[in-house]
Design an enzyme around this catalytic site. Structure first.
Site, short mmCIF file in Angstrom:
data_model
loop_
_atom_site.label_atom_id
_atom_site.label_comp_id
_atom_site.label_asym_id
_atom_site.label_seq_id
_atom_site.Cartn_x
_atom_site.Cartn_y
_atom_site.Cartn_z
N CYS A 260 -43.56 9.48 -13.36
CA CYS A 260 -42.32 9.28 -14.12
C CYS A 260 -42.50 8.97 -15.60
CB CYS A 260 -41.48 8.22 -13.43
SG CYS A 260 -40.91 8.86 -11.85
N LYS A 320 -51.18 3.19 -9.56
CA LYS A 320 -50.90 1.75 -9.52
C LYS A 320 -51.16 1.30 -8.08
CE LYS A 320 -46.57 0.47 -9.00
NZ LYS A 320 -45.15 0.23 -9.18
P1 NAD Z 1 -40.88 13.88 -4.92
O1 NAD Z 1 -41.71 15.00 -5.42
O2 NAD Z 1 -41.51 12.78 -4.17
O3 NAD Z 1 -39.69 14.46 -4.02
C1 NAD Z 1 -38.86 15.51 -4.40
C2 NAD Z 1 -38.46 16.26 -3.13
O4 NAD Z 1 -37.49 17.26 -3.45
C3 NAD Z 1 -39.63 16.99 -2.47
O5 NAD Z 1 -39.74 16.58 -1.12
C4 NAD Z 1 -39.24 18.46 -2.57
O6 NAD Z 1 -39.69 19.25 -1.47
C5 NAD Z 1 -37.73 18.37 -2.60
N1 NAD Z 1 -37.06 19.57 -3.13
C6 NAD Z 1 -37.40 20.31 -4.21
N2 NAD Z 1 -36.53 21.35 -4.35
C7 NAD Z 1 -35.62 21.22 -3.36
C8 NAD Z 1 -34.48 21.98 -2.98
N3 NAD Z 1 -34.12 23.07 -3.66
N4 NAD Z 1 -33.78 21.58 -1.91
C9 NAD Z 1 -34.15 20.47 -1.20
N5 NAD Z 1 -35.24 19.73 -1.52
C10 NAD Z 1 -35.95 20.10 -2.58
O7 NAD Z 1 -40.12 13.33 -6.20
P2 NAD Z 1 -39.59 11.84 -6.44
O8 NAD Z 1 -40.72 10.99 -6.91
O9 NAD Z 1 -38.77 11.42 -5.29
O10 NAD Z 1 -38.65 12.08 -7.71
C11 NAD Z 1 -37.39 12.71 -7.58
C12 NAD Z 1 -36.59 12.40 -8.83
O11 NAD Z 1 -36.35 10.99 -8.91
C13 NAD Z 1 -37.30 12.76 -10.14
O12 NAD Z 1 -36.33 13.17 -11.07
C14 NAD Z 1 -37.91 11.44 -10.57
O13 NAD Z 1 -38.10 11.37 -11.98
C15 NAD Z 1 -36.86 10.46 -10.14
N6 NAD Z 1 -37.35 9.09 -9.89
C16 NAD Z 1 -38.53 8.90 -9.25
C17 NAD Z 1 -38.97 7.59 -8.99
C18 NAD Z 1 -40.29 7.32 -8.31
O14 NAD Z 1 -40.69 6.16 -8.25
N7 NAD Z 1 -40.99 8.31 -7.79
C19 NAD Z 1 -38.17 6.50 -9.37
C20 NAD Z 1 -36.95 6.76 -10.02
C21 NAD Z 1 -36.55 8.06 -10.27
C1 UGA Z 2 -41.45 3.25 -13.14
C2 UGA Z 2 -40.36 2.21 -13.48
O1 UGA Z 2 -40.93 0.90 -13.43
C3 UGA Z 2 -39.19 2.30 -12.50
O2 UGA Z 2 -38.17 1.40 -12.90
C4 UGA Z 2 -38.65 3.72 -12.52
O3 UGA Z 2 -37.61 3.88 -11.58
C5 UGA Z 2 -39.76 4.69 -12.18
O4 UGA Z 2 -40.86 4.54 -13.12
C6 UGA Z 2 -39.29 6.11 -12.29
O5 UGA Z 2 -38.41 6.42 -13.06
O6 UGA Z 2 -39.87 6.89 -11.57
P1 UGA Z 2 -43.41 3.43 -11.34
O7 UGA Z 2 -43.84 4.62 -12.13
O8 UGA Z 2 -43.32 3.54 -9.87
O9 UGA Z 2 -41.96 2.93 -11.85
O10 UGA Z 2 -44.43 2.24 -11.62
P2 UGA Z 2 -44.57 1.07 -12.71
O11 UGA Z 2 -44.81 -0.19 -12.01
O12 UGA Z 2 -43.50 1.11 -13.72
O13 UGA Z 2 -45.94 1.50 -13.44
C7 UGA Z 2 -46.04 2.68 -14.20
C8 UGA Z 2 -47.40 2.73 -14.89
O14 UGA Z 2 -47.49 1.75 -15.91
C9 UGA Z 2 -48.59 2.48 -13.95
O15 UGA Z 2 -49.63 3.37 -14.27
C10 UGA Z 2 -49.01 1.05 -14.28
O16 UGA Z 2 -50.37 0.81 -14.05
C11 UGA Z 2 -48.67 0.98 -15.76
N1 UGA Z 2 -48.42 -0.40 -16.23
C12 UGA Z 2 -47.32 -1.07 -15.79
C13 UGA Z 2 -49.27 -0.98 -17.16
O17 UGA Z 2 -50.28 -0.37 -17.58
N2 UGA Z 2 -49.00 -2.24 -17.60
C14 UGA Z 2 -47.91 -2.94 -17.18
O18 UGA Z 2 -47.72 -4.09 -17.64
C15 UGA Z 2 -47.05 -2.35 -16.25
#
Ligand code: NAD
Ligand code: UGA
Length: 433
Positions: A260, A320
């Site tokens: 992300c 992480k």
């Molecule tokens: P992910 O890759 O884990 O999951 C995405 C899923 O969507 C996959 O299983 C994929 O097969 C599916 N997919 C793709 N195209 C599709 C379609 N046409 N129909 C149905 N399913 C489909 O991704 P994620 O980490 O869950 O991230 C999803 C979104 O949420 C991203 O925009 C990401 O930035 C955001 N987000 C992620 C996190 C996180 O911690 N991973 C936190 C907050 C927001």
């Molecule tokens: C991050 C945000 O914290 C979430 O709020 C958000 O929803 C998510 O991205 C997203 O949009 O996907 P995440 O990527 O799961 O979550 O993990 P974090 O705990 O934020 O760490 C991100 C990276 O920053 C890691 O590589 C971690 O090691 C690094 N980090 C974090 C540091 O180097 N120093 C810190 O003090 C904190």
């Protein structure tokens, strides 16, 4: 309520299981048939603490199901969440093709009023495109609302973050949708903030970017600390006690990674640029993040001289702790660079060996940290897993070729390691040599 979640990944599956646990009827849809088959058998496709139990409980109690049939999921539900991936393109912009594809298919399947919620992280104005796309493909001509409801959960603590959020952001443009979203989140008793859709989209990018800035800021401070012989751990503690600054996200290290921050910061810079604003501040944060890894590599070379045929032990591969996710993990880039210079890599991670195996070659994976240390010319700490904080360091020392630890996460006490006879090199701390 009846909810359809499209994209059963880190966000979709967690949100689906949590919404089900709150008493809703949830169907999770994914294009990946293998993933859906596994989920139906109770196999969780990635490691996230407590997720397996939560999924199994809600499947058993009949509130959570899985399908590849998007149309059927949409027809059965009143609220449709889009939580598919939004990866980076080469130029940094977010690839919204999955969001577009899903929006078209939702439109084709809608036979009555639906609320379509963007939960994926998307650039500002995506809501407008989703609305336009649904309107163009709305074969049954039904009413619908588009809502932006960005997700703030972190991997490794995803269920806790979903169930106990600091805030829930909802961008809406109709009272009807606002009422439903308010009811949906009511059981969480969390702070709800309603905005217009564009502001909600920006809140997500601005929040991730701010956290990334905070990390790059403390890493820049760490560099100054190293140059003058100060201790960034103490500096962060002293800064963080000021409530206006706060202690979190002030951990210096080898830079932020994950699926992300790198992509969202790049996408925010891109959309700001396209809108007429050069987000130089964020470009510098990206540069500091890149350089943090490069400096760590330099420290390794300065300690070992040449790398060809040296054996380097690596503890930690995940981006992480408490996840098996290695997307954009700093460890991968560091290992690739070391391999390019001829080093042999031995590695251990409590959860991320299989995910690393899928993307990197020629690593000797070990069963535990002691096997990694055996015969290695140094030990690198690349992820701060709890397990690594409690190692038998005397045993580690007896197994290493040199008593040298380069700690990219500052998990040990430099003085204690020096007293044990280690050369210990951390980030932003005076080397105890
Ligand atoms: P992910 O890759 O884990 O999951 C995405 C899923 O969507 C996959 O299983 C994929 O097969 C599916 N997919 C793709 N195209 C599709 C379609 N046409 N129909 C149905 N399913 C489909 O991704 P994620 O980490 O869950 O991230 C999803 C979104 O949420 C991203 O925009 C990401 O930035 C955001 N987000 C992620 C996190 C996180 O911690 N991973 C936190 C907050 C927001
Ligand atoms: C991050 C945000 O914290 C979430 O709020 C958000 O929803 C998510 O991205 C997203 O949009 O996907 P995440 O990527 O799961 O979550 O993990 P974090 O705990 O934020 O760490 C991100 C990276 O920053 C890691 O590589 C971690 O090691 C690094 N980090 C974090 C540091 O180097 N120093 C810190 O003090 C904190």
């Amino acid at each position: 309520m009846k909810i359809c979640i499209i994209g059963a990944g880190h966000v979709g599956l967690v949100s689906g299981a949590c919404f089900a646990d709150l008493g809703n009827e949830v169907v999770c849809v994914d294009v990946d048939g293998e993933k859906i088959n596994k989920l139906r058998k109770g196999i969780i496709p990635f490691f996230e603490p407590e997720l397996e139990e939560l999924v199994k409980k809600n499947v058993k109690e009949g509130r959570l199901s899985f399908t590849t049939g998007l149309e059927e999921g949409v027809k059965e539900s009143g609220i449709i969440f889009i939580s598919v991936g939004t990866p980076s393109r080469d130029n940094g912009e977010a690839d919204l093709s999955y969001v577009e594809d899903v929006s078209k298919r939702i439109a084709g399947a809608m036979e009555e009023y639906k609320i379509v919620v963007e939960k994926s992280t998307v650039p500002v104005k995506t809501g407008e495109w989703v609305r336009r796309t649904i309107k163009l493909n709305n074969v049954h001509g039904v009413d619908f609302d588009v809502v932006s409801n960005p997700e703030f959960l972190r991997e490794g603590s995803a269920i806790y973050d979903f169930m106990y959020p600091d805030r829930i952001v909802v961008g809406v443009e109709s009272e009807r949708a606002e009422k439903v979203m308010r009811e949906l989140y009511e059981p969480l008793k969390a702070s709800l903030i309603f905005t217009d859709i564009k502001s909600a989209e920006i809140i997500k990018h601005a929040s991730n970017s701010f956290l990334a800035l905070k990390i790059s800021y403390i890493n820049a401070i760490a560099n100054v600390c190293e140059l003058v012989g100060a201790d960034v751990e103490k500096v962060a503690e002293g800064m963080g006690l000021d409530k206006r600054i706060g202690r979190s996200f002030l951990k210096a290290g080898i830079g932020y990674g994950g699926s992300c921050f790198p992509k969202d910061i790049a996408a925010f810079i891109k959309i700001a640029g396209e809108s007429g604003y050069d987000f130089e501040l964020l470009r510098v944060a990206e540069k500091v993040n890149r350089e943090q890894r490069e400096q760590f590599l330099k420290k390794i070379k300065d300690s070992l001289w040449t790398l060809n045929n040296k054996t380097i032990g690596v503890l930690g591969l995940a981006f992480k702790p408490d996840t098996d996710d290695v997307r954009e993990a700093p460890s991968l880039k560091i290992i690739e660079q070391l391999q390019a210079e001829g080093a042999k890599i031995k590695a251990f991670d409590p959860a991320a060996i299989e995910t690393t195996r899928a993307v990197l070659k020629d690593i000797e994976y070990c069963a535990d940290p002691y096997e990694v240390a055996e015969g290695s010319d140094c030990l690198l700490i690349l992820t701060e897993w709890e397990q690594f904080k409690n190692l038998d360091l005397k045993r580690i020392k007896s197994l290493l070729n040199n008593p040298l630890i380069l700690d990219g996460r500052n998990i040990y006490n430099p003085r204690e390691l020096k007293n044990m006879g280690f050369t210990y090199i951390g980030i932003g701390i005076k080397p105890e040599i």
